[in-house]
Scaffold this motif. Structure first.
Motif, PDB file in Angstrom:
ATOM      1  N   ALA A 252      41.927  -2.768   5.072  1.00  0.00           N
ATOM      2  CA  ALA A 252      41.379  -1.946   4.377  1.00  0.00           C
ATOM      3  C   ALA A 252      41.570  -1.975   3.015  1.00  0.00           C
ATOM      4  CB  ALA A 252      42.141  -0.476   4.802  1.00  0.00           C
ATOM      5  N   ARG A 253      42.841  -2.405   2.337  1.00  0.00           N
ATOM      6  CA  ARG A 253      43.046  -2.503   0.863  1.00  0.00           C
ATOM      7  C   ARG A 253      42.028  -3.642   0.342  1.00  0.00           C
ATOM      8  NH1 ARG A 253      43.898  -6.903  -2.666  1.00  0.00           N
ATOM      9  NH2 ARG A 253      44.788  -5.891  -4.438  1.00  0.00           N
ATOM     10  N   ASP A 254      41.859  -4.854   1.087  1.00  0.00           N
ATOM     11  CA  ASP A 254      41.002  -5.839   0.386  1.00  0.00           C
ATOM     12  C   ASP A 254      39.715  -5.501   0.164  1.00  0.00           C
ATOM     13  OD1 ASP A 254      43.340  -7.322   0.316  1.00  0.00           O
ATOM     14  OD2 ASP A 254      42.922  -8.468   2.144  1.00  0.00           O
ATOM     15  N   ALA A 255      39.039  -4.763   1.250  1.00  0.00           N
ATOM     16  CA  ALA A 255      37.789  -4.338   1.408  1.00  0.00           C
ATOM     17  C   ALA A 255      37.478  -3.415   0.284  1.00  0.00           C
ATOM     18  CB  ALA A 255      37.217  -3.653   2.709  1.00  0.00           C
ATOM     19  N   TYR A 256      38.688  -2.394   0.103  1.00  0.00           N
ATOM     20  CA  TYR A 256      38.375  -1.268  -0.794  1.00  0.00           C
ATOM     21  C   TYR A 256      38.205  -1.996  -2.349  1.00  0.00           C
ATOM     22  CZ  TYR A 256      40.056   2.426  -4.224  1.00  0.00           C
ATOM     23  OH  TYR A 256      39.970   3.175  -5.089  1.00  0.00           O
ATOM     24  N   VAL A 257      39.162  -2.952  -2.284  1.00  0.00           N
ATOM     25  CA  VAL A 257      39.108  -3.509  -3.667  1.00  0.00           C
ATOM     26  C   VAL A 257      37.644  -4.382  -3.965  1.00  0.00           C
ATOM     27  CG1 VAL A 257      40.208  -5.525  -5.077  1.00  0.00           C
ATOM     28  CG2 VAL A 257      41.548  -3.945  -3.838  1.00  0.00           C
ATOM     29  N   ALA A 258      37.371  -5.042  -3.118  1.00  0.00           N
ATOM     30  CA  ALA A 258      35.870  -5.597  -3.308  1.00  0.00           C
ATOM     31  C   ALA A 258      34.749  -4.664  -3.390  1.00  0.00           C
ATOM     32  CB  ALA A 258      35.779  -6.347  -1.925  1.00  0.00           C
ATOM     33  N   GLY A 259      34.951  -3.438  -2.766  1.00  0.00           N
ATOM     34  CA  GLY A 259      33.912  -2.455  -2.856  1.00  0.00           C
ATOM     35  C   GLY A 259      34.004  -1.709  -4.023  1.00  0.00           C
ATOM     36  N   VAL A 260      35.098  -1.421  -4.672  1.00  0.00           N
ATOM     37  CA  VAL A 260      35.383  -0.932  -5.996  1.00  0.00           C
ATOM     38  C   VAL A 260      34.644  -1.940  -7.035  1.00  0.00           C
ATOM     39  CG1 VAL A 260      36.950  -0.183  -7.786  1.00  0.00           C
ATOM     40  CG2 VAL A 260      37.054   0.702  -5.493  1.00  0.00           C
ATOM     41  N   ASP A 261      35.138  -3.133  -6.940  1.00  0.00           N
ATOM     42  CA  ASP A 261      34.534  -4.024  -8.037  1.00  0.00           C
ATOM     43  C   ASP A 261      32.924  -4.181  -7.749  1.00  0.00           C
ATOM     44  OD1 ASP A 261      37.128  -4.660  -8.937  1.00  0.00           O
ATOM     45  OD2 ASP A 261      36.995  -6.710  -7.792  1.00  0.00           O
ATOM     46  N   SER A 262      32.535  -3.975  -6.739  1.00  0.00           N
ATOM     47  CA  SER A 262      31.059  -4.082  -6.479  1.00  0.00           C
ATOM     48  C   SER A 262      30.342  -2.702  -7.275  1.00  0.00           C
ATOM     49  CB  SER A 262      30.844  -4.017  -4.992  1.00  0.00           C
ATOM     50  OG  SER A 262      29.110  -3.845  -4.895  1.00  0.00           O
ATOM     51  N   VAL A 263      31.011  -1.719  -7.158  1.00  0.00           N
ATOM     52  CA  VAL A 263      30.560  -0.480  -7.774  1.00  0.00           C
ATOM     53  C   VAL A 263      30.730  -0.579  -9.088  1.00  0.00           C
ATOM     54  CG1 VAL A 263      30.967   1.981  -8.035  1.00  0.00           C
ATOM     55  CG2 VAL A 263      31.203   1.110  -5.990  1.00  0.00           C
ATOM     56  N   ILE A 264      31.826  -1.026  -9.727  1.00  0.00           N
ATOM     57  CA  ILE A 264      31.890  -0.932 -11.221  1.00  0.00           C
ATOM     58  C   ILE A 264      31.572  -2.129 -11.839  1.00  0.00           C
ATOM     59  CG2 ILE A 264      34.053   0.219 -11.440  1.00  0.00           C
ATOM     60  CD1 ILE A 264      35.775  -1.958 -11.665  1.00  0.00           C
TER      61      ILE A 264
ATOM     62  N   GLY B 214      28.230  -3.189 -10.764  1.00  0.00           N
ATOM     63  CA  GLY B 214      26.603  -2.953 -10.766  1.00  0.00           C
ATOM     64  C   GLY B 214      25.966  -3.828  -9.913  1.00  0.00           C
ATOM     65  N   VAL B 215      26.911  -4.361  -9.016  1.00  0.00           N
ATOM     66  CA  VAL B 215      26.305  -5.476  -7.896  1.00  0.00           C
ATOM     67  C   VAL B 215      26.072  -4.982  -6.555  1.00  0.00           C
ATOM     68  CG1 VAL B 215      26.654  -7.951  -7.133  1.00  0.00           C
ATOM     69  CG2 VAL B 215      27.008  -7.294  -9.545  1.00  0.00           C
ATOM     70  N   ALA B 216      25.214  -5.224  -5.729  1.00  0.00           N
ATOM     71  CA  ALA B 216      25.094  -5.016  -4.421  1.00  0.00           C
ATOM     72  C   ALA B 216      26.222  -5.303  -3.553  1.00  0.00           C
ATOM     73  CB  ALA B 216      23.685  -5.298  -3.902  1.00  0.00           C
ATOM     74  N   GLY B 217      26.471  -4.612  -2.589  1.00  0.00           N
ATOM     75  CA  GLY B 217      27.495  -5.091  -1.530  1.00  0.00           C
ATOM     76  C   GLY B 217      28.742  -3.886  -1.207  1.00  0.00           C
ATOM     77  N   TYR B 218      28.690  -2.923  -2.274  1.00  0.00           N
ATOM     78  CA  TYR B 218      29.818  -1.947  -1.928  1.00  0.00           C
ATOM     79  C   TYR B 218      29.781  -1.170  -0.652  1.00  0.00           C
ATOM     80  CZ  TYR B 218      26.951   2.207  -3.039  1.00  0.00           C
ATOM     81  OH  TYR B 218      25.743   2.844  -3.035  1.00  0.00           O
ATOM     82  N   ARG B 219      28.707  -0.833  -0.235  1.00  0.00           N
ATOM     83  CA  ARG B 219      28.604  -0.193   1.017  1.00  0.00           C
ATOM     84  C   ARG B 219      29.186  -0.894   2.135  1.00  0.00           C
ATOM     85  NH1 ARG B 219      23.677   4.117   0.958  1.00  0.00           N
ATOM     86  NH2 ARG B 219      23.151   3.810  -1.292  1.00  0.00           N
ATOM     87  N   GLY B 220      28.794  -2.286   2.311  1.00  0.00           N
ATOM     88  CA  GLY B 220      29.541  -2.902   3.263  1.00  0.00           C
ATOM     89  C   GLY B 220      30.886  -3.124   2.991  1.00  0.00           C
ATOM     90  N   HIS B 221      31.472  -3.307   2.064  1.00  0.00           N
ATOM     91  CA  HIS B 221      32.825  -3.357   1.934  1.00  0.00           C
ATOM     92  C   HIS B 221      33.634  -2.131   2.280  1.00  0.00           C
ATOM     93  CE1 HIS B 221      32.687  -7.215   0.245  1.00  0.00           C
ATOM     94  NE2 HIS B 221      31.872  -7.154  -0.847  1.00  0.00           N
ATOM     95  N   LEU B 222      33.050  -0.970   1.513  1.00  0.00           N
ATOM     96  CA  LEU B 222      33.743   0.350   1.804  1.00  0.00           C
ATOM     97  C   LEU B 222      33.693   0.731   3.076  1.00  0.00           C
ATOM     98  CD1 LEU B 222      32.872   1.728  -1.765  1.00  0.00           C
ATOM     99  CD2 LEU B 222      35.032   1.008  -0.827  1.00  0.00           C
ATOM    100  N   ALA B 223      32.562   0.392   3.798  1.00  0.00           N
ATOM    101  CA  ALA B 223      32.544   0.759   5.426  1.00  0.00           C
ATOM    102  C   ALA B 223      33.546   0.065   6.131  1.00  0.00           C
ATOM    103  CB  ALA B 223      30.997   0.508   5.904  1.00  0.00           C
ATOM    104  N   THR B 224      33.623  -1.180   5.560  1.00  0.00           N
ATOM    105  CA  THR B 224      34.833  -1.840   6.265  1.00  0.00           C
ATOM    106  C   THR B 224      36.195  -1.422   6.197  1.00  0.00           C
ATOM    107  OG1 THR B 224      33.816  -4.047   6.274  1.00  0.00           O
ATOM    108  CG2 THR B 224      36.029  -4.227   6.353  1.00  0.00           C
ATOM    109  N   ALA B 225      36.636  -0.956   4.753  1.00  0.00           N
ATOM    110  CA  ALA B 225      37.784  -0.438   4.529  1.00  0.00           C
ATOM    111  C   ALA B 225      38.076   1.066   5.386  1.00  0.00           C
ATOM    112  CB  ALA B 225      37.507   0.229   3.034  1.00  0.00           C
ATOM    113  N   ILE B 226      36.746   1.663   5.637  1.00  0.00           N
ATOM    114  CA  ILE B 226      37.122   2.931   6.258  1.00  0.00           C
ATOM    115  C   ILE B 226      37.230   2.648   7.899  1.00  0.00           C
ATOM    116  CG2 ILE B 226      35.846   4.982   7.136  1.00  0.00           C
ATOM    117  CD1 ILE B 226      34.481   5.032   4.230  1.00  0.00           C
ATOM    118  N   ASP B 227      36.533   1.807   8.223  1.00  0.00           N
ATOM    119  CA  ASP B 227      36.688   1.334   9.677  1.00  0.00           C
ATOM    120  C   ASP B 227      38.145   0.837  10.063  1.00  0.00           C
ATOM    121  OD1 ASP B 227      34.077   1.868  10.355  1.00  0.00           O
ATOM    122  OD2 ASP B 227      33.678  -0.187  10.117  1.00  0.00           O
TER     123      ASP B 227
END
Length: 431
Positions: A17-29, A31-44
């Motif tokens: 969850a931590r690794d997916a969260y970090v990847a998702g945050v980096d995607s958001v900040i 401006g590159v696509a991918g955050y939805r998948g990363h953060l869904a993984t973190a939540i799962d």
């Protein structure tokens, strides 16, 4: 406890969850696509991980998925009851912006950063031109943001995200050499950082380096996922640079495929404002009016922003109404703005009305009235938000009005105020 990329503890014991969260945050900040998948993984992997929910809400809000973003923000607030004080404060600050409470969000952000200055996701909503400062309506919001980031710079060091937003703030306040240094370093640290690439192009625009900007973007853009938040707006930069160097076929190709409502994916604010801006600038450069394109943009503006409220979007929607001679929609939106002004609920003030009157006069061929209105509005134009490059639409129209009125020396004097503007777009063939 596990930590995020900025060394802040996280309320999850799941490494996945931590690794997916970090990847998702980096995607958001970035401006590159991918955050939805990363953060869904973190939540799962950690369903009660409140920060993952608010990060996903922030990304979706930026994508203009406002209703689901607010639902997620509410869920994050609910889950934050068992989070740490830092995470509770983080969630509150980010959620307030998502909930449409910019004043409270700004207050919460400042309070939070006094204790946790390296909390990038809390700082992020305040940055760039569409942030809390950018849409505050304050005439000096650009300098305010720069000073905030300057005060936080020691806490971040050479972080690729921070140096990019700091560099853009430097660019928008005329500190171009500092901006270039920061942005070059940010892009070197993360070559796929879309915001860093974008802000770098703004520096080139300010310097009048259209050919260099076009070469850079033509090389960099093919690797950017079209689903990315930044794709539409970076494509606008490609089209402007191509127009400026005389490659009109390329400019229109990019506009049709990646900017206008029929070809672009992007947040409505980018699609509407960038489409209006390109079409108007193309005409200033001598291109014939594309009535079909204008009709599509006006319709998209009306459906995306049916009510007045956001000054930057309203300005461009009103310009589309002027071009399309849609007086009913124009007067309705202006009346809504005046109603908001009466109760002090329209941050830009009355400058949007002045800009509209100037563009309407220009469209009617009344050059003297256009000059009068745009000269009066120009000192307050910064209040609508957007970048200096974006607000050049007003300045370039004033230059064109001077030329139409045979006031050549006034046009020259205005262009000389920012040397880069002379190469930004060939207004009526001016050299």
């Amino acid at each position: 406890m596990l930590e995020d990329r900025y060394g802040l503890p996280l309320s999850t014991a799941s490494q996945a969850a931590r690794d997916a969260y970090v990847a998702g945050v980096d995607s958001v900040i970035s401006g590159v696509a991918g955050y939805r998948g990363h953060l869904a993984t973190a939540i799962d992997n950690a369903p009660d991980f409140a920060l993952a929910h608010i990060a996903l809400a922030r990304g979706m809000f930026l994508d203009a998925d406002v209703a689901p973003a607010r639902t997620l923000a509410a869920k994050a607030r609910e889950l934050s009851a068992s989070a740490t004080p830092r995470e509770q404060s983080h969630i509150d600050a980010v959620a307030l912006a998502i909930e449409g409470k910019p004043v409270q969000a700004m207050q919460a952000m400042h309070a939070h950063l006094k204790t946790w200055p390296r909390d990038a996701m809390v700082l992020a909503p305040a940055t760039s031109v569409f942030g809390l400062y950018g849409f505050s309506g304050d005439a000096d919001h650009e300098e305010q943001l720069y000073q905030l980031l300057a005060s936080l710079a020691p806490a971040y060091g050479q972080d690729w995200w921070f140096e990019a937003v700091y560099g853009f703030a430097a660019c928008e306040t005329g500190r171009l050499d500092q901006a270039w240094t920061l942005l070059e370093r940010a892009l070197a640290a993360n070559p796929r950082h879309a915001h860093a690439a974008h802000f770098r192009v703004h520096v080139m625009y300010e310097r009048g380096e259209s050919a260099m900007a076009l070469d850079f973007l033509e090389d960099w853009m093919p690797r950017l996922d079209k689903r990315s938040l930044t794709h539409c707006h970076l494509s606008w930069h490609v089209a402007l640079a191509a127009l400026a160097v005389g490659r009109t076929d390329r400019a229109w190709e990019v506009y049709r495929s990646s900017v206008h409502p029929g070809g672009a994916w992007g947040p409505p604010i980018n699609v509407v404002t960038d489409s209006v801006s390109f079409l108007w600038r193309a005409e200033l450069a001598g291109q014939p009016r594309n009535n079909t394109a204008w009709r599509e943009v006006r319709a998209h503006a009306q459906s995306s922003f049916p009510k007045a409220g956001l000054g930057y979007a309203d300005t461009h929607a009103l310009i589309a109404c002027v071009v399309e001679d849609d007086n009913e929609a124009l007067q309705t939106r202006l009346a809504e703005i005046r109603d908001k002004l009466e109760v002090n609920k329209y941050p830009p003030g009355d400058v949007v009305i002045g800009i509209t009157d100037g563009f309407a006069a220009y469209g009617a061929g009344d050059w003297d009235s256009a000059i009068f209105e745009l000269e009066a509005a120009r000192p307050e134009t910064v209040r609508i938000g957007g970048s200096r490059a974006q607000r050049d639409l007003i300045d370039l129209t004033l230059v064109a009005a001077y030329l139409r009125a045979n006031r050549i020396e006034d046009a020259r004097r205005m262009i000389a105020q920012r040397p880069g503007r002379q190469a930004a777009v060939p207004v009526m063939g001016y050299q």
